[in-house]
Design a protein around this motif. Structure first.
Motif, PDB file in Angstrom:
ATOM      1  N   TRP A  32       0.854  -1.209   0.000  1.00  0.00           N
ATOM      2  CA  TRP A  32       0.000   0.000   0.000  1.00  0.00           C
ATOM      3  C   TRP A  32       0.882   1.249   0.000  1.00  0.00           C
ATOM      4  CZ3 TRP A  32      -5.546   0.365   1.231  1.00  0.00           C
ATOM      5  CH2 TRP A  32      -5.973   1.689   1.435  1.00  0.00           C
ATOM      6  N   GLU A  33       1.815   1.306   0.937  1.00  0.00           N
ATOM      7  CA  GLU A  33       2.659   2.497   1.040  1.00  0.00           C
ATOM      8  C   GLU A  33       3.527   2.669  -0.205  1.00  0.00           C
ATOM      9  OE1 GLU A  33       3.187   3.086   5.867  1.00  0.00           O
ATOM     10  OE2 GLU A  33       4.830   2.189   4.725  1.00  0.00           O
ATOM     11  N   ALA A  34       4.057   1.563  -0.726  1.00  0.00           N
ATOM     12  CA  ALA A  34       4.937   1.649  -1.893  1.00  0.00           C
ATOM     13  C   ALA A  34       4.192   2.163  -3.124  1.00  0.00           C
ATOM     14  CB  ALA A  34       5.555   0.287  -2.181  1.00  0.00           C
ATOM     15  N   LEU A  35       3.008   1.611  -3.375  1.00  0.00           N
ATOM     16  CA  LEU A  35       2.280   1.965  -4.594  1.00  0.00           C
ATOM     17  C   LEU A  35       1.494   3.266  -4.445  1.00  0.00           C
ATOM     18  CD1 LEU A  35       0.844  -1.537  -5.607  1.00  0.00           C
ATOM     19  CD2 LEU A  35       2.835  -0.374  -6.581  1.00  0.00           C
ATOM     20  N   VAL A  89      10.200   2.524  -6.857  1.00  0.00           N
ATOM     21  CA  VAL A  89      10.168   2.350  -5.406  1.00  0.00           C
ATOM     22  C   VAL A  89      10.824   1.017  -5.081  1.00  0.00           C
ATOM     23  CG1 VAL A  89       8.724   2.204  -3.335  1.00  0.00           C
ATOM     24  CG2 VAL A  89       7.972   3.592  -5.287  1.00  0.00           C
ATOM     25  N   THR A  90      11.706   1.013  -4.103  1.00  0.00           N
ATOM     26  CA  THR A  90      12.321  -0.237  -3.681  1.00  0.00           C
ATOM     27  C   THR A  90      12.134  -0.443  -2.183  1.00  0.00           C
ATOM     28  OG1 THR A  90      14.355  -1.567  -3.604  1.00  0.00           O
ATOM     29  CG2 THR A  90      14.609   0.827  -3.334  1.00  0.00           C
ATOM     30  N   ILE A  91      11.985  -1.713  -1.785  1.00  0.00           N
ATOM     31  CA  ILE A  91      11.871  -2.015  -0.354  1.00  0.00           C
ATOM     32  C   ILE A  91      13.207  -2.493   0.204  1.00  0.00           C
ATOM     33  CG2 ILE A  91       9.406  -2.513  -0.402  1.00  0.00           C
ATOM     34  CD1 ILE A  91      10.078  -5.488  -0.437  1.00  0.00           C
ATOM     35  N   LEU A  92      14.240  -2.502  -0.646  1.00  0.00           N
ATOM     36  CA  LEU A  92      15.578  -2.914  -0.199  1.00  0.00           C
ATOM     37  C   LEU A  92      16.523  -1.728  -0.264  1.00  0.00           C
ATOM     38  CD1 LEU A  92      15.688  -5.893   0.576  1.00  0.00           C
ATOM     39  CD2 LEU A  92      14.135  -5.605  -1.356  1.00  0.00           C
ATOM     40  N   GLU A  93      17.563  -1.754   0.546  1.00  0.00           N
ATOM     41  CA  GLU A  93      18.574  -0.706   0.508  1.00  0.00           C
ATOM     42  C   GLU A  93      19.383  -0.846  -0.781  1.00  0.00           C
ATOM     43  OE1 GLU A  93      20.759  -0.188   4.118  1.00  0.00           O
ATOM     44  OE2 GLU A  93      22.533   0.558   3.060  1.00  0.00           O
ATOM     45  N   PRO A  94      19.479   0.220  -1.590  1.00  0.00           N
ATOM     46  CA  PRO A  94      20.233   0.118  -2.844  1.00  0.00           C
ATOM     47  C   PRO A  94      21.669  -0.317  -2.599  1.00  0.00           C
ATOM     48  CG  PRO A  94      18.900   2.102  -2.844  1.00  0.00           C
ATOM     49  CD  PRO A  94      18.806   1.523  -1.459  1.00  0.00           C
ATOM     50  N   ASP A  95      22.130  -1.215  -3.468  1.00  0.00           N
ATOM     51  CA  ASP A  95      23.483  -1.752  -3.358  1.00  0.00           C
ATOM     52  C   ASP A  95      24.520  -0.642  -3.554  1.00  0.00           C
ATOM     53  OD1 ASP A  95      24.876  -4.652  -3.575  1.00  0.00           O
ATOM     54  OD2 ASP A  95      25.963  -3.179  -4.768  1.00  0.00           O
ATOM     55  N   LEU A 142      12.261   5.108  -1.275  1.00  0.00           N
ATOM     56  CA  LEU A 142      12.534   3.959  -0.421  1.00  0.00           C
ATOM     57  C   LEU A 142      11.301   3.685   0.423  1.00  0.00           C
ATOM     58  CD1 LEU A 142      16.072   5.023   0.845  1.00  0.00           C
ATOM     59  CD2 LEU A 142      15.527   3.650  -1.164  1.00  0.00           C
ATOM     60  N   GLU A 143      10.924   2.428   0.502  1.00  0.00           N
ATOM     61  CA  GLU A 143       9.778   2.049   1.318  1.00  0.00           C
ATOM     62  C   GLU A 143      10.225   1.125   2.445  1.00  0.00           C
ATOM     63  OE1 GLU A 143       6.808   2.646   2.061  1.00  0.00           O
ATOM     64  OE2 GLU A 143       6.426   0.873   3.268  1.00  0.00           O
ATOM     65  N   LEU A 144      10.008   1.549   3.677  1.00  0.00           N
ATOM     66  CA  LEU A 144      10.294   0.713   4.845  1.00  0.00           C
ATOM     67  C   LEU A 144       9.112   0.860   5.798  1.00  0.00           C
ATOM     68  CD1 LEU A 144      12.208  -1.112   6.469  1.00  0.00           C
ATOM     69  CD2 LEU A 144      13.178   0.952   7.495  1.00  0.00           C
TER      70      LEU A 144
END
Length: 334
Positions: free
Chosen positions: A134-137, A241-247, A264-266
């Motif tokens: 929900w938060e990401a989209l 939007v990513t739920i992971l920390e960018p490499d 960033l979504e956390l």
């Protein structure tokens, strides 16, 4: 009560079922909940293997997602009473008790009514992935009706919910999968275009699907190189939007050239920073989702169920990386 304790950081065997004291009598605005089921998420296995956010508080009880029945309520509780069925995402990060246990105490502000049409197992599988998608989209990605979205790993826990939320918004959905079985699963959820990422260049597949323009929004639930490889699959001035920390090795050039808005979504931020209004917003998301679930517009798929004492086996399975949808611990009878 019985609870699965994490006794140290390490492999799944550090999860041990033991007898522990029942939670304290609920405070004024709190509920004592008899847990029927607890969801398992990748964050649980990461905390177990790397250590929790509060390493000085071991042993601890993991598990952010829970569903159960209200046993008793504090004097000032307004919305719930004993016997009510509830679900929530609260605790399990190393401070407040998690939900791999027979009972827990939660403030009523952070709890939602359980969807009446689904089981406790399905309800316990839902909160973290629902809130994340929900938060990401809707909030980070600002998805609008008619837009085109790419959802990575559409058969996964977050992915299978994200497909449905995107469709409820009126978007058109492309998603990546790794097998024919998962392709059939995401099609049943409403995915419009399925990309077999092992055999196909997903960027070219997206460009072909969008007439060379790229999607309005890409949702990365995989991380690593998938994040930066997605940049050319997003239209100029689009969102990712990513739920992971960018490499650390992320190559940003294409994102900058295309002027992408990167988010960033956390969903753990409110719990980690003790943001009470945001935690209440999570409960509001679950209330709206419960309505959609009971209307048949949103489904939660549980692929595996384990008894509470087999939490270690459940962790081993989710760490195998081949799971479709969600895994749940069954704690007590309904």
């Amino acid at each position: 009560m019985k609870a699965v304790l994490m006794t140290a950081a390490g492999n799944p065997e550090v999860l041990q079922i033991q007898e522990v004291p029942n939670p304290a009598v609920p405070g004024n605005t709190e509920l004592l909940v008899r847990l029927v089921a607890a969801g398992i998420n990748p964050i649980d296995t990461k905390l177990r293997s790397r250590g929790t956010f509060y390493p000085d508080r071991l042993p601890t009880i993991l598990g952010c997602d829970g569903a159960g029945i209200v046993e008793s309520v504090g004097d000032s509780v307004q919305r719930f009473r004993p016997g009510d069925e509830v679900y929530f995402c609260y605790g399990g990060l190393g401070a407040h008790q998690g939900n791999y246990a027979e009972y827990t105490v939660v403030d009523e502000r952070f709890v939602a009514r359980k969807p009446a049409s689904i089981s406790f197992a399905e309800a316990a599988a839902a909160p973290l992935v629902l809130i994340t998608a929900w938060e990401a989209l809707y909030e980070r990605g600002r998805l609008e009706p008619g837009e085109r979205v790419l959802i990575h790993a559409g058969a996964g826990g977050v992915g299978h919910v994200a497909i449905q939320l995107a469709k409820l918004k009126g978007a058109t959905v492309a998603t990546t999968v790794g097998s024919e079985e998962k392709a059939n699963f995401v099609k049943e959820l409403g995915a419009d275009h399925v990309i077999f990422y092992k055999q196909t260049d997903f960027v070219q597949a997206v460009l072909d699907w969008t007439g060379g323009e790229g999607v309005d929004l890409a949702f990365d639930t995989v991380g690593g190189e998938t994040f930066h490889k997605s940049f050319p699959a997003v239209r100029v001035y689009g969102d990712i939007v990513t739920i992971l920390e960018p490499d650390a090795n992320t190559v940003w050039k294409t994102a900058r050239q295309r002027n992408l808005r990167i988010s960033l979504e956390l969903m753990l931020t409110p719990a980690l920073l003790k943001l009470e209004e945001s935690l209440q917003h999570h409960a509001e998301i679950l209330e709206q989702s419960a309505t959609w679930i009971d209307q048949g517009k949103l489904k939660i798929h549980v692929s595996h169920k384990f008894p509470l004492q087999e939490a270690a086996k459940a962790h081993q399975l989710i760490e195998s990386g081949s799971v479709t949808a969600k895994i749940v611990l069954l704690i007590s009878d309904e």
